[in-house]
Design a protein around this motif. Structure first.
Motif, short mmCIF file in Angstrom:
data_model
loop_
_atom_site.label_atom_id
_atom_site.label_comp_id
_atom_site.label_asym_id
_atom_site.label_seq_id
_atom_site.Cartn_x
_atom_site.Cartn_y
_atom_site.Cartn_z
N CYS A 225 -46.51 30.00 -4.65
CA CYS A 225 -48.02 30.70 -5.19
C CYS A 225 -48.90 29.81 -6.31
CB CYS A 225 -47.83 32.43 -5.41
SG CYS A 225 -47.28 32.42 -6.97
N THR A 312 -51.38 31.60 0.49
CA THR A 312 -52.13 31.03 0.91
C THR A 312 -52.00 29.76 2.14
OG1 THR A 312 -53.01 29.36 -0.44
CG2 THR A 312 -53.63 31.90 -0.80
N ARG A 313 -53.52 29.71 3.06
CA ARG A 313 -53.34 28.50 3.90
C ARG A 313 -53.92 27.24 2.99
NH1 ARG A 313 -58.01 31.93 7.52
NH2 ARG A 313 -57.65 32.38 5.09
N HIS A 315 -52.71 27.00 -0.25
CA HIS A 315 -51.57 25.97 -0.87
C HIS A 315 -50.89 25.67 0.45
CE1 HIS A 315 -50.97 30.02 -2.81
NE2 HIS A 315 -51.62 29.06 -4.01
N LEU A 332 -47.40 29.22 6.60
CA LEU A 332 -47.82 29.97 5.93
C LEU A 332 -46.65 31.81 6.09
CD1 LEU A 332 -51.08 30.80 7.38
CD2 LEU A 332 -50.23 30.03 5.01
N SER A 334 -47.19 34.77 5.86
CA SER A 334 -47.70 35.60 6.37
C SER A 334 -47.62 35.43 8.19
CB SER A 334 -49.33 35.71 5.96
OG SER A 334 -50.07 36.36 7.29
N ASP A 339 -53.97 34.72 4.72
CA ASP A 339 -53.21 34.43 3.46
C ASP A 339 -52.96 35.64 2.46
OD1 ASP A 339 -54.89 31.80 3.40
OD2 ASP A 339 -56.27 32.54 2.33
N ALA A 341 -53.29 38.04 -1.06
CA ALA A 341 -54.31 37.44 -1.80
C ALA A 341 -53.55 37.91 -3.00
CB ALA A 341 -55.31 39.30 -2.27
N ASP A 342 -54.22 37.32 -4.37
CA ASP A 342 -53.64 36.94 -5.48
C ASP A 342 -53.84 38.20 -5.87
OD1 ASP A 342 -52.68 36.81 -7.47
OD2 ASP A 342 -53.88 34.43 -8.06
#
Length: 374
Positions: A225, A312-313, A315, A332, A334, A339, A341-342
């Motif tokens: 992350c 996320t994409r 990252h 990813l 996911s 993404d 979410a943070d």
């Protein structure tokens, strides 16, 4: 008499390295310190040098010294998975890999016949090593090809010398130059591991233990992350718990079953704790995140990992911008390619939703993973 160069007293160590390269190009033998023992080295492009090396300890197996683990692919284009892991994680270091002749091609075929014969002295395959000693690394950078080294264990004398004086006493003027950097760090030979397409075994026990080798051959999962204080430590801890439950073992037993789970952050500092909210939300499931310490994503971590899972994409793309060759390892988390979410700066509900999203995707990952190992 051999010329002994005490590198620690040298005004310019680079001059000694250049002189060693010149001696090798002229067909002489040079003794170099490594982290294990001193090795006698020859230039594979010199028939005279290789012949001198072979005459020292024939028919002892010899080793091709490489600059880095990347270079191994040039000699073994179809590198077995375990050999790749051992090279990525064990090099540079006290580890020698023996690969069956049938696997070796590429640049090996471009070596002169006398060099290939010297490396094929027995039926145990061809040996490769990347030493961690800076003098040998710097010398290899100046050489157009890898170097051929003596075996670390002599059939006549046992282990190779641990210091320059022992080299001079054993080999005399048969070695033209000895680079003296004092006693070797370990003083014992490297561990020799023979690797085939499906398995590996220790043929000569040395510095690296079999337990360590098993861990080096594990599957490394690395969660990424931004700051390594919220999402990736949560994913790391949840993955450990869910995978251990699926395998019916304790979290700490995963490493012995071939799984190593880590996390890091793209912009993380070192040693920061997990966020209070992340600690609290995992505590609800009996998972203790209080001892977590953040770490930044490094090249070494990336090269060690078999599976890099990003939140996320962005990252993922940032990693691939720097390391495009890792595209098959970086994905990813996911399953929907979106993404996660943070939750940083949010409240308990934001962290609970983040945890739920991470857990859902981890369960899907594990359902695909575990049947392949059963």
């Amino acid at each position: 008499m051999s010329q002994i160069v005490e590198i620690r007293r040298s005004d310019d160590p680079r001059d000694a390295i250049h002189r060693a390269c010149h001696r090798l190009a002229e067909g002489d033998l040079v003794a170099f310190p490594t982290e294990t023992v001193y090795l006698i080295v020859a230039n594979p492009q010199s028939p005279e040098g290789v012949e001198k090396l072979v005459s020292l300890e024939s028919p002892a197996p010899r080793t091709l010294l490489l600059k880095s683990h990347f270079e191994l692919w040039d000699y073994v284009p179809k590198l077995p998975a375990n050999a790749d892991k051992l090279a990525r994680r064990g090099w540079p270091g006290p580890l020698t890999l023996g690969l069956n002749q049938s696997l070796v091609s590429g640049l090996f075929n471009d070596l002169a016949e006398h060099a290939r014969r010297a490396l094929l002295a027995d039926d145990k395959g061809i040996r490769f090593r990347v030493s961690a000693h800076p003098l040998l690394i710097d010398t290899l950078r100046l050489c157009p090809t890898p170097l051929i080294a003596s075996s670390e264990v002599s059939a006549l004398h046992g282990p190779m010398p641990r210091n320059a004086a022992e080299v001079a006493a054993r080999y005399g003027d048969r070695v033209s130059m000895i680079i003296d950097d004092g006693p070797c760090r370990y003083g014992d030979p490297s561990t020799v591991v023979n690797v085939s397409e499906k398995e590996w075994n220790v043929s000569e026990q040395g510095v690296v233990s079999e337990c360590t080798l098993k861990r080096l051959c594990s599957e490394v999962y690395l969660f990424i992350c931004t700051g390594n204080t919220c999402r990736s430590p949560m994913a790391e801890a949840l993955f450990r718990r869910l995978l251990a439950k699926q395998l019916k073992c304790q979290d700490e037993e995963l490493i012995d079953l071939g799984f190593n789970v880590l996390s890091a952050g793209m912009s993380a500092g070192s040693g920061s704790p997990a966020s209070r909210e992340a600690v609290n939300v995992l505590a609800e499931d009996g998972i203790d995140l209080r001892n977590h310490e953040s770490q930044p994503l490094t090249e070494r971590l990336l090269l060690h990992a078999d599976h890099v899972l990003t939140m996320t994409r962005g990252h993922r793309q940032s990693i691939l911008n720097l390391y495009p060759d890792l595209a098959d390892r970086v994905r990813l988390l996911s399953s929907e390619q979106g993404d996660i979410a943070d939750p940083y700066g949010g409240g308990p509900r934001d962290y609970a939703e983040c945890k739920e999203s991470i857990e859902k995707n981890l369960k899907m990952l594990i359902s695909q993973l575990v049947p392949l190992r059963s």
